[in-house]
Design a protein around this motif. Structure first.
Motif, PDB file in Angstrom:
ATOM      1  N   ALA A  77     -15.423  -6.847 -15.503  1.00  0.00           N
ATOM      2  CA  ALA A  77     -14.216  -6.120 -15.114  1.00  0.00           C
ATOM      3  C   ALA A  77     -13.566  -6.767 -13.897  1.00  0.00           C
ATOM      4  N   ALA A  78     -12.238  -6.835 -13.920  1.00  0.00           N
ATOM      5  CA  ALA A  78     -11.467  -7.340 -12.788  1.00  0.00           C
ATOM      6  C   ALA A  78     -10.336  -6.367 -12.501  1.00  0.00           C
ATOM      7  N   VAL A  79     -10.226  -5.928 -11.255  1.00  0.00           N
ATOM      8  CA  VAL A  79      -9.212  -4.951 -10.849  1.00  0.00           C
ATOM      9  C   VAL A  79      -8.274  -5.612  -9.859  1.00  0.00           C
ATOM     10  N   THR A  80      -6.957  -5.481 -10.101  1.00  0.00           N
ATOM     11  CA  THR A  80      -5.956  -5.973  -9.154  1.00  0.00           C
ATOM     12  C   THR A  80      -5.003  -4.845  -8.808  1.00  0.00           C
ATOM     13  N   GLY A  81      -4.190  -5.086  -7.772  1.00  0.00           N
ATOM     14  CA  GLY A  81      -3.305  -4.050  -7.263  1.00  0.00           C
ATOM     15  C   GLY A  81      -3.885  -3.461  -5.990  1.00  0.00           C
ATOM     16  N   THR A  82      -3.316  -2.356  -5.533  1.00  0.00           N
ATOM     17  CA  THR A  82      -3.796  -1.716  -4.307  1.00  0.00           C
ATOM     18  C   THR A  82      -4.029  -0.228  -4.541  1.00  0.00           C
ATOM     19  N   SER A  83      -4.986   0.309  -3.804  1.00  0.00           N
ATOM     20  CA  SER A  83      -5.269   1.745  -3.815  1.00  0.00           C
ATOM     21  C   SER A  83      -5.667   2.122  -2.400  1.00  0.00           C
ATOM     22  N   THR A  84      -4.798   2.863  -1.717  1.00  0.00           N
ATOM     23  CA  THR A  84      -4.980   3.146  -0.302  1.00  0.00           C
ATOM     24  C   THR A  84      -5.313   4.610  -0.087  1.00  0.00           C
ATOM     25  N   LEU A  85      -6.460   4.855   0.526  1.00  0.00           N
ATOM     26  CA  LEU A  85      -6.877   6.193   0.933  1.00  0.00           C
ATOM     27  C   LEU A  85      -6.442   6.391   2.377  1.00  0.00           C
ATOM     28  N   ALA A  86      -5.580   7.383   2.613  1.00  0.00           N
ATOM     29  CA  ALA A  86      -5.036   7.617   3.950  1.00  0.00           C
ATOM     30  C   ALA A  86      -5.556   8.935   4.494  1.00  0.00           C
ATOM     31  N   GLY A  87      -5.702   8.997   5.813  1.00  0.00           N
ATOM     32  CA  GLY A  87      -6.170  10.239   6.417  1.00  0.00           C
ATOM     33  C   GLY A  87      -6.462  10.062   7.880  1.00  0.00           C
ATOM     34  N   GLY A  88      -6.978  11.140   8.476  1.00  0.00           N
ATOM     35  CA  GLY A  88      -7.247  11.131   9.900  1.00  0.00           C
ATOM     36  C   GLY A  88      -8.312  10.141  10.309  1.00  0.00           C
ATOM     37  N   GLN A  89      -9.143   9.712   9.367  1.00  0.00           N
ATOM     38  CA  GLN A  89     -10.199   8.753   9.679  1.00  0.00           C
ATOM     39  C   GLN A  89      -9.746   7.308   9.461  1.00  0.00           C
ATOM     40  N   GLY A  90      -8.438   7.125   9.204  1.00  0.00           N
ATOM     41  CA  GLY A  90      -7.910   5.784   9.033  1.00  0.00           C
ATOM     42  C   GLY A  90      -7.684   5.439   7.570  1.00  0.00           C
ATOM     43  N   ASP A  91      -6.786   4.478   7.342  1.00  0.00           N
ATOM     44  CA  ASP A  91      -6.491   4.040   5.983  1.00  0.00           C
ATOM     45  C   ASP A  91      -7.570   3.068   5.496  1.00  0.00           C
ATOM     46  N   VAL A  92      -7.917   3.210   4.216  1.00  0.00           N
ATOM     47  CA  VAL A  92      -8.929   2.349   3.607  1.00  0.00           C
ATOM     48  C   VAL A  92      -8.369   1.797   2.295  1.00  0.00           C
ATOM     49  N   GLN A  93      -8.451   0.477   2.134  1.00  0.00           N
ATOM     50  CA  GLN A  93      -8.056  -0.165   0.888  1.00  0.00           C
ATOM     51  C   GLN A  93      -9.270  -0.181  -0.038  1.00  0.00           C
ATOM     52  N   LEU A  94      -9.184   0.570  -1.168  1.00  0.00           N
ATOM     53  CA  LEU A  94     -10.338   0.754  -2.039  1.00  0.00           C
ATOM     54  C   LEU A  94     -10.532  -0.370  -3.041  1.00  0.00           C
ATOM     55  N   VAL A  95      -9.441  -0.982  -3.506  1.00  0.00           N
ATOM     56  CA  VAL A  95      -9.574  -2.095  -4.453  1.00  0.00           C
ATOM     57  C   VAL A  95     -10.128  -3.304  -3.705  1.00  0.00           C
ATOM     58  N   GLY A  96     -11.277  -3.775  -4.154  1.00  0.00           N
ATOM     59  CA  GLY A  96     -11.904  -4.923  -3.504  1.00  0.00           C
ATOM     60  C   GLY A  96     -12.729  -4.584  -2.279  1.00  0.00           C
ATOM     61  N   ALA A  97     -12.899  -3.291  -1.980  1.00  0.00           N
ATOM     62  CA  ALA A  97     -13.666  -2.896  -0.795  1.00  0.00           C
ATOM     63  C   ALA A  97     -15.147  -3.220  -0.987  1.00  0.00           C
TER      64      ALA A  97
END
Length: 538
Positions: A60-80
Motif C-alpha cells: 500500500a502507498a498513501v499520498t496526499g495530506t491528513s492534518t489533525l489539528a488541536g490544542g496539542q498541536g497539528d500533526v501530519q498523519l500521512v507518512g507519520a
C-alpha cells in the motif's frame, strides 16, 4: 489554527499498481459529523484508515495530506512515524468499529480495556483510571456499571459491547472519533440508542465525528455534511439536507431509493382461500446455561403459536435475544423444543425421526444471515448448489444435476459461469443469491430466511428483496422472514409476528399492524427505524 479538527487533501491510496482511492478531500470541524457513505468496496473504510495512519496493507502507498489539528498541536498523519501515530491513536483519535466482538479482547475485563489508554495517554494512576472507567460506563448508559467493570466481553449483548467500545474510544476525550459502521450489526432500537449516545457525547466533549455507513437513512440521523463514495471516487459532497432534497448524482439517488422506509407498499395480497402450510402450537424452548453462580435456565421461546399460509410471507420481528432464530432452529431440527407441536401440511415437524426426518429437511430450507460463513470456502458454487440435489436425490444423473444447477443460478439472477467460482470471488449480494439457490435446490415447501439481508448494502438488499418477491410470485413459495427491521419486513410480509423475550406480543396482518400497532413494543420498533427525512442539527 485551522477550524477543522481533521483536514484531508487529495488523499490517494494505491495497492500495488492499482489506485483504489482517487483524490479525496474533506474537512471535519469540532462538534460536526461528516458522514461517508457508499456500498461495500466503495473505499469508505480504506479512506479513513489511510487518513488516520492505520492502513497497513502489503504494497500500500498513501499520498496526499491528513492534518489533525488541536490544542496539542497539528500533526501530519500521512507518512507519520509509528511513534507519532501511537501518540495520537487512542488519545487524540478514538475508533469504534463495526463488530465490537472482534474489537474487544476476550481475555481482559472491561475495566482493564478502558484503563489501558488512560494510563498510556493520560499518565493516570491505576486508581484514577479505574474511577474514570466507571464514569465512562455510566456516561454510555451501561446497566449496573460497577458490576460490569469486572465483566468480560462475552457476558455482554452486542449493543452493550458497542457501548463499551464507545467508552474506550472516548476515554481520553479525543478530538476526532472515527465510527466505522458502528450500528450495522445492531437492532434498530439499539442503533437508535447508539446514535443518540454519540450525539450526546459529541455535545459534551466537542468531538468531531467521522461516521462511515452504507445506509443513507442512518447518515441522515447523524451527519451535518456527507461525502458519497463510489469505486474510490467522491461523487458528491454536500450538506446532509442537500443530499436528501437535491441529490446531484444518479448513484446518490440510487442509494436514497434503496433504503427501506416505513410506509412503503407491501407485497400483493394472497388468495383469500390460501390454506396454512405450517402450523405451530405451543412451541416452548429452554436452554441450560452455566453462569459464575451456577447453572441457569434461559426460557428462549414461550408458548408460541402461529400459522403461515401457502404462498405468503410471515415476518417474524424482534430484537436480538427475542427468540426469533430459536424458532427457526426448532423448526429445522437444530434444537429440540421442550413442548409444542408443529406440522407442515399435516406432517409432524418436531418429533420426526429417521428417513422421514431426511425428507422433512428437504421440505424446509434455511438461509442464514452471513452467506460467507455458510458456504464452504473450498467448494465451488456449483458444488454447493449440487449437494442438496445429490443428497435428496432431487435429480438423477450427473449431467441432469449440472443442468439443474445452471437453472437455479439463472433463477436467482446469476450467470451459469458462476458455478466455477469460489465464494471469496463473489460479492456479498452474489453470495446470498447462491445461498438462496442452494436453499431452493430441494424444492422446499417452506423457506426460512434468518436475517438474510441484514448484512447487505441497502442497494444489494433491495435487489435481493425484489428477487424473493419475484420467486414467490412465480413459484408460489412460502417464507418465514426473520428480521429486526420493520421497514424491511413491511416490504415483504403479508402477516407479522412481533416477539419480545421469547413471547408473541402482536400477531396480525401486516397492513393492520403497520397502520395501527397495538403494543408499545411494536410502536418502539417502528419509531426506531430511521425516518425518510434527515435530522437537521439545531
Amino acid at each position: 489554527m485551522s477550524a477543522s479538527a481533521l483536514s484531508v487533501r487529495d488523499l490517494r491510496v494505491r495497492i500495488g499498481t492499482r489506485e483504489i482511492v482517487h483524490g479525496i478531500s474533506f474537512d471535519v470541524e469540532r462538534e460536526q459529523t461528516l458522514g461517508i457513505v457508499g456500498e461495500s468496496g466503495s473505499g469508505k473504510s480504506m479512506t479513513v484508515l489511510a487518513a488516520t495512519g492505520l492502513l497497513d496493507a502489503p504494497g500500500a502507498a498513501v499520498t496526499g495530506t491528513s492534518t489533525l489539528a488541536g490544542g496539542q498541536g497539528d500533526v501530519q498523519l500521512v507518512g507519520a512515524s509509528d511513534r507519532v501515530l501511537r501518540s495520537v491513536h487512542g488519545g487524540r483519535i478514538g475508533f469504534v468499529f463495526q463488530d465490537p466482538g472482534t474489537s474487544l479482547n476476550p481475555l481482559l475485563t472491561l475495566e482493564r480495556q478502558i484503563t489501558e489508554s488512560l494510563e498510556a495517554h493520560r499518565r493516570m494512576t491505576r486508581r484514577q483510571a479505574n474511577s474514570r472507567a466507571l464514569e465512562l460506563l455510566e456516561a454510555v448508559g451501561l446497566p449496573d456499571p460497577e458490576t460490569r467493570l469486572h465483566a468480560y466481553p462475552h457476558q455482554l449483548s452486542g449493543g452493550q459491547k458497542q457501548r463499551v467500545m464507545i467508552a474506550i474510544a472516548m476515554a481520553c476525550d479525543p478530538e476526532v472519533l472515527i465510527a466505522d459502521e458502528p450500528t450495522t450489526a445492531l437492532d434498530v432500537t439499539t442503533q437508535a440508542q447508539i446514535i443518540e449516545l454519540v450525539r450526546e457525547l459529541q455535545r459534551d466533549f466537542g468531538t468531531a465525528v467521522v461516521w462511515i455507513s452504507h445506509d443513507l437513512g442512518v447518515i441522515g440521523q447523524v451527519a451535518d455534511e456527507v461525502t458519497v463514495l463510489q469505486n474510490g471516487d467522491p461523487v458528491e459532497q454536500a450538506p446532509v439536507i442537500d443530499i436528501f432534497d437535491r441529490p446531484q448524482q444518479p448513484y446518490t439517488r440510487e442509494l436514497l431509493q434503496a433504503r427501506p422506509v416505513v410506509g412503503a407498499s407491501g407485497p400483493p395480497p394472497p388468495p383469500a382461500d390460501a390454506e396454512a402450510v405450517l402450523d405451530v402450537d405451543g412451541l416452548d424452548v429452554r436452554f441450560d446455561v452455566r453462569t459464575p453462580v451456577g447453572k441457569s435456565t434461559v426460557h428462549a421461546v414461550k408458548d408460541l403459536s402461529f400459522a403461515i399460509r401457502r404462498g405468503t410471507t410471515l415476518g417474524l420481528v424482534g430484537e436480538s435475544g427475542s427468540g426469533k432464530s430459536t424458532v427457526a432452529a426448532a423448526l429445522t431440527g437444530l434444537v429440540k423444543p421442550d413442548a409444542g407441536v408443529a406440522t407442515l401440511d399435516g406432517d409432524d415437524v418436531i418429533g420426526v425421526r429417521g428417513s422421514a426426518e431426511k425428507s422433512l429437511r428437504r421440505r424446509i430450507s434455511l438461509v442464514f444471515q452471513d452467506p460467507f460463513s455458510t458456504l464452504n470456502p473450498r467448494a465451488r458454487v456449483g458444488t454447493a448448489i449440487n449437494e442438496p440435489l445429490r443428497v435428496h436425490r432431487v435429480v438423477d444423473g450427473k449431467q441432469a444435476r449440472k443442468a439443474r444447477v445452471d437453472e437455479l443460478l439463472e433463477l436467482v439472477g446469476l450467470p451459469t459461469s458462476f458455478a466455477q467460482r469460489y465464494p471469496h470471488e463473489l460479492s456479498g449480494g452474489e453470495r446470498q443469491r447462491v445461498s438462496i439457490a442452494r436453499a431452493l435446490a430441494g424444492e422446499p415447501e417452506l423457506l426460512i430466511l434468518d436475517e438474510a439481508t441484514a448484512s447487505l448494502d441497502v442497494s444489494v438488499q433491495a435487489r435481493v428483496l425484489e428477487l424473493l418477491g419475484a420467486l414467490q410470485r412465480e413459484m408460489g413459495l412460502t417464507y418465514l422472514f426473520i428480521a429486526h427491521d420493520l421497514a424491511v419486513v413491511q416490504q415483504v410480509s403479508h402477516d407479522v409476528l412481533v416477539m419480545r423475550d421469547g413471547a408473541a406480543v402482536e400477531h396480525r396482518p401486516a397492513a393492520e399492524l403497520f397502520a395501527a400497532p397495538e403494543h408499545d413494543y411494536t410502536r418502539g420498533l417502528l419509531a426506531a427505524v430511521p425516518p425518510e427525512r434527515p435530522r437537521v442539527s439545531t
